[in-house]
Design a protein around this motif. Structure first.
Motif, PDB file in Angstrom:
ATOM      1  N   ILE A 555      35.408  37.620  36.698  1.00 43.64           N
ATOM      2  CA  ILE A 555      36.514  38.116  35.873  1.00 43.64           C
ATOM      3  C   ILE A 555      37.813  37.945  36.657  1.00 43.64           C
ATOM      4  CG2 ILE A 555      37.455  40.094  34.622  1.00 43.64           C
ATOM      5  CD1 ILE A 555      34.661  41.296  34.549  1.00 43.64           C
ATOM      6  N   PRO A 556      38.714  37.048  36.224  1.00 44.91           N
ATOM      7  CA  PRO A 556      39.989  36.898  36.936  1.00 44.91           C
ATOM      8  C   PRO A 556      40.838  38.159  36.805  1.00 44.91           C
ATOM      9  CG  PRO A 556      39.560  35.025  35.497  1.00 44.91           C
ATOM     10  CD  PRO A 556      38.576  36.091  35.135  1.00 44.91           C
ATOM     11  N   PRO A 557      41.541  38.562  37.876  1.00 40.92           N
ATOM     12  CA  PRO A 557      42.476  39.691  37.749  1.00 40.92           C
ATOM     13  C   PRO A 557      43.523  39.372  36.683  1.00 40.92           C
ATOM     14  CG  PRO A 557      42.179  39.063  40.057  1.00 40.92           C
ATOM     15  CD  PRO A 557      41.541  37.992  39.230  1.00 40.92           C
ATOM     16  N   THR A 558      43.851  40.336  35.850  1.00 40.44           N
ATOM     17  CA  THR A 558      44.790  40.090  34.755  1.00 40.44           C
ATOM     18  C   THR A 558      45.540  41.368  34.428  1.00 40.44           C
ATOM     19  OG1 THR A 558      44.955  39.496  32.415  1.00 40.44           O
ATOM     20  CG2 THR A 558      42.926  40.551  33.103  1.00 40.44           C
ATOM     21  N   ASN A 559      46.744  41.217  33.903  1.00 36.25           N
ATOM     22  CA  ASN A 559      47.519  42.379  33.455  1.00 36.25           C
ATOM     23  C   ASN A 559      47.369  42.589  31.956  1.00 36.25           C
ATOM     24  OD1 ASN A 559      48.935  40.238  32.423  1.00 36.25           O
ATOM     25  ND2 ASN A 559      50.867  40.688  33.477  1.00 36.25           N
ATOM     26  N   LYS A 560      46.372  41.919  31.352  1.00 36.42           N
ATOM     27  CA  LYS A 560      46.177  42.035  29.912  1.00 36.42           C
ATOM     28  C   LYS A 560      45.395  43.288  29.535  1.00 36.42           C
ATOM     29  CE  LYS A 560      48.362  38.243  29.275  1.00 36.42           C
ATOM     30  NZ  LYS A 560      49.741  38.277  28.696  1.00 36.42           N
ATOM     31  N   PHE A 561      44.702  43.897  30.502  1.00 41.06           N
ATOM     32  CA  PHE A 561      44.070  45.188  30.233  1.00 41.06           C
ATOM     33  C   PHE A 561      45.133  46.280  30.250  1.00 41.06           C
ATOM     34  CE2 PHE A 561      40.336  42.880  31.960  1.00 41.06           C
ATOM     35  CZ  PHE A 561      39.445  43.115  30.918  1.00 41.06           C
ATOM     36  N   SER A 562      44.833  47.402  29.595  1.00 47.52           N
ATOM     37  CA  SER A 562      45.777  48.520  29.596  1.00 47.52           C
ATOM     38  C   SER A 562      45.707  49.249  30.934  1.00 47.52           C
ATOM     39  CB  SER A 562      45.440  49.478  28.457  1.00 47.52           C
ATOM     40  OG  SER A 562      44.323  50.289  28.806  1.00 47.52           O
ATOM     41  N   PRO A 563      46.691  50.081  31.235  1.00 46.21           N
ATOM     42  CA  PRO A 563      46.647  50.864  32.483  1.00 46.21           C
ATOM     43  C   PRO A 563      45.471  51.833  32.544  1.00 46.21           C
ATOM     44  CG  PRO A 563      48.865  50.827  31.552  1.00 46.21           C
ATOM     45  CD  PRO A 563      47.957  50.253  30.515  1.00 46.21           C
ATOM     46  N   HIS A 564      44.799  52.065  31.395  1.00 44.95           N
ATOM     47  CA  HIS A 564      43.690  53.010  31.358  1.00 44.95           C
ATOM     48  C   HIS A 564      42.332  52.332  31.544  1.00 44.95           C
ATOM     49  CE1 HIS A 564      46.961  54.989  28.973  1.00 44.95           C
ATOM     50  NE2 HIS A 564      46.639  55.988  29.778  1.00 44.95           N
ATOM     51  N   ALA A 565      42.337  51.046  31.832  1.00 45.77           N
ATOM     52  CA  ALA A 565      41.076  50.338  32.041  1.00 45.77           C
ATOM     53  C   ALA A 565      40.346  50.926  33.241  1.00 45.77           C
ATOM     54  CB  ALA A 565      41.325  48.853  32.247  1.00 45.77           C
ATOM     55  N   HIS A 566      39.023  51.073  33.107  1.00 48.21           N
ATOM     56  CA  HIS A 566      38.230  51.614  34.202  1.00 48.21           C
ATOM     57  C   HIS A 566      36.922  50.831  34.295  1.00 48.21           C
ATOM     58  CE1 HIS A 566      38.076  54.550  37.321  1.00 48.21           C
ATOM     59  NE2 HIS A 566      36.881  55.001  36.947  1.00 48.21           N
ATOM     60  N   GLY A 567      35.986  51.355  35.044  1.00 48.31           N
ATOM     61  CA  GLY A 567      34.733  50.662  35.283  1.00 48.31           C
ATOM     62  C   GLY A 567      34.661  50.186  36.714  1.00 48.31           C
TER      63      GLY A 567
END
Length: 655
Positions: A555-567
């Motif tokens: 999974i490439p690092p990306t800013n497309k996830f929201s700030p609330h992404a977890h896991g």
């Protein structure tokens, strides 16, 4: 000329009784897992027969044997007896396909001639074989001729070719010529489930002798419009051309025979209804019906080409296929794509990465073995750039992986790349087979990625290794779920479910989600042409005493996830600050130690090597990283058990 299309998808019909002969190859090459799973599938299939059905079982190697010499009613007693018969089969010897098929045809022909069959019933032969003939008649064209000359018009022959060595083209010709279809059964998957899945496609005949008629002479170039049988769960689609200057509406008359009546369906369709519908749907391709007609016609020509009686006829059909492919931008086994950019430069499709939008001319499967009628309803055509066609071998997609990604491989080892620090941080998760770990959970964007663990065959040095045997992707806003195992890739959207094999090279997309499969190597999932996920397949020697097949995810690092992404991976999309200092010799001279400050914790980390398998699937590429011990304690939020989820598509519940 404009294009018309008519589809038939009836339901609530009583099943038509069937007369079915199972012809099973029990030669020596079927020994082992193939035979075991074939028997398992046959037992389930026999249980599915209805009381009004008639059946028998023929098994063959160099000899041909029959469980019964005539068709028997599918009572519980007879089904139980047939199951006992196939359980005792011991594969050995050669392969006499010719005699086995002629025996099956004789049994059905004789029963029909003696008036023993219900005149409204459907007669089927299902051949299951994994090899070429080695005994009796060996010339394939002669076997085809023998079958064609002896089989009656009311019998359909279906062929299942098991494994990679079977002459599948021969089986296709055999079935296409005798009102059936052929399907390959892949040996690197669960043979039993594939056999049962195929049988389910033909187990419920609902209509016989289905014909689509268009009385008006202005309707021309109609694709196949008569069908021997219609089976439950399938759909019949017919397309043709009409002159809009001569017709305001199209009349169609569909005739068919059901279990208890003769059906006649008359329809009258306004020609502008479809165009109005397509113009109002922003996701619809206004040229959809034209592409559909071309697609059906090309597939029909390909089937005719395989049965062409002379070389001249084959060349003539080939020219027609190539011309239609060029005219309608459809890839066939006889063509490949060349993509032309705005500067006028050309490159083969093989040079296009999977996320390149220019690769997808509608809902097409490049280099795929997927059946045309398997395209799920949620797959929509997409716009295309300037595309030209070449009449040569089909090309497949290649991709160059991005240099830095977050990845999980092996036991499972997590490698987290932190772009700002330009450091790789590694940790391992030791858990139990069957547990499901959340990798990414972003309720705001509606994206979930989970992985289910599978265990090694036995412990090694007292430790049972675990790997990802299954991965689940859920894109909530699209209502799309993708399940990837070491056997299949399954896509679900709405009420549709669609399966791909690792043995395919294929590509499919809907509005926002694109899935690309590179045969036996990698699945790439792209969302909005911006977020990309890769799943690598690791095959091991089947007889390995310890190791099992497993999956790796990148999974490439990306800013497309929201700030609330977890896991376990998602939490690092918002990069934490780290400070690594006081590097010093470790217990192992080749693995220095250091101190790391992160999230208010001070940890002892060890520098070592992990593998990146994207460029070299067998040996991998060494990646230097700092290893966090105790299942990532202190580096990940909380405890690794906090990331267990109950289902493959569950969001992570955070405290």
């Amino acid at each position: 000329m404009d294009i018309l299309s008519t589809s038939l998808l009836p339901d609530n019909l009583d099943p038509i009784p069937k007369n079915i002969l199972f012809v099973i190859d029990v030669s020596g090459s079927m020994w082992g897992v193939k035979m075991k799973q074939t028997v398992e599938a046959m037992k389930t299939i026999l249980d599915d027969l209805r009381a009004e059905d008639h059946f028998s079982v023929i098994d063959f190697n160099q000899n041909v044997r029959t469980w019964r010499n005539d068709l028997i009613s599918a009572t519980k007693t007879q089904v139980a007896d047939a199951k006992k018969y196939i359980e005792k089969i011991q594969p050995s010897g050669g392969t006499n396909i010719n005699e086995a098929l002629l025996r099956a045809i004789f049994i059905l022909n004789e029963a029909n001639n003696l008036g023993l069959l219900d005149p409204n019933s459907v007669s089927l032969i299902i051949l299951v074989s994994d090899g070429d003939p080695t005994v009796g008649e060996l010339k394939l064209s002669k076997i085809q001729k023998n079958v064609k000359e002896n089989i009656q018009d009311n019998i359909s022959l279906f062929s299942l070719g098991m494994g990679f060595d079977v002459d599948y083209d021969f089986l296709k010709r055999l079935s296409n010529e005798n009102r059936g279809i052929a399907q390959r059964i892949y040996g690197n998957q669960d043979t039993s489930s594939q056999l049962k899945k195929f049988y389910n496609q033909v187990s419920t005949p609902l209509l016989r002798n289905v014909q689509f008629n268009y009385p008006h002479t202005s309707v021309t170039d109609v694709t196949q419009n008569n069908f021997h049988n219609y089976f439950g769960g399938s759909e019949i689609v017919v397309a043709g051309k009409f002159d809009p200057a001569k017709l305001d509406q199209i009349e169609s008359i569909i005739t068919a025979t059901s279990a208890n009546t003769q059906l006649v369906l008359e329809t009258l369709a306004q020609m502008d209804d479809l165009q109005d519908f397509l113009s109002k749907d922003k996701h619809a391709d206004p040229d959809f019906t034209r592409k559909l007609w071309a697609y059906l016609t090309i597939n029909q020509l390909l089937a005719e080409r395989s049965l062409a009686p002379t070389a001249a006829a084959k060349r003539r059909i080939t020219r027609s296929i190539l011309q239609m492919s060029l005219d309608h931008h459809i890839v066939t086994p006889l063509t490949s794509l060349v993509i032309e950019n705005e500067a006028g430069d050309e490159r083969m499709l093989a040079d296009a990465p999977p996320q390149d939008p220019s690769c997808c001319s509608g809902a097409l499967y490049y280099g795929s073995k997927v059946a045309p009628d398997s395209i799920p309803s949620w797959v929509h055509p997409s716009p295309t750039p300037v595309i030209s066609m070449l009449a040569q071998g089909a090309q497949v997609l290649e991709s160059t992986p991005p240099p830095h990604v977050m990845r999980v491989e092996n036991d499972p080892h997590f490698i987290i790349y932190l772009p700002k620090s330009q450091k790789n941080i590694c940790f391992n998760i030791d858990s139990e087979p069957g547990k499901i770990l959340n990798l990414v959970s972003d309720p705001e964007s509606g994206i979930v990625i989970n992985g289910q663990l599978v265990g090694a065959k036995k412990p090694n040095n007292g430790k049972l290794s675990t790997y990802f045997g299954k991965l689940g992707f859920y894109f909530q806003s699209e209502d799309v779920k993708i399940e990837i195992s070491t056997e299949t890739i399954t896509l679900s959207g709405g009420s549709s479910t669609f399966a791909l094999s690792w043995s395919d090279t294929a590509q499919v997309m809907n509005q926002r989600v694109q899935i690309s499969v590179k045969k036996e190597k990698v699945v790439t999932i792209t969302l909005d042409k911006e977020m990309s996920f890769s799943v690598l397949l690791h095959r091991v020697w089947k007889k390995h005493p310890i190791n099992v097949d497993f999956l790796g995810i990148y999974i490439p690092p990306t800013n497309k996830f929201s700030p609330h992404a977890h896991g376990l991976i998602g939490q690092f999309m918002q990069e934490p600050k780290i400070h690594i200092f006081n590097e010093r010799p470790g217990k192992d001279p080749e693995k220095p130690e250091a101190s790391m400050e992160v999230k208010g914790q001070k940890l002892i980390v060890t520098r070592g090597l992990q593998k990146d398998y994207r460029r070299d699937l067998v040996f991998g590429t060494d990646v230097t990283c700092w290893f966090v011990h105790n299942s990532g304690k202190g580096f990940i939020d909380g405890h690794y058990k906090d990331y267990f989820v109950p289902q493959l598509y569950s969001f992570l519940k955070r405290p």
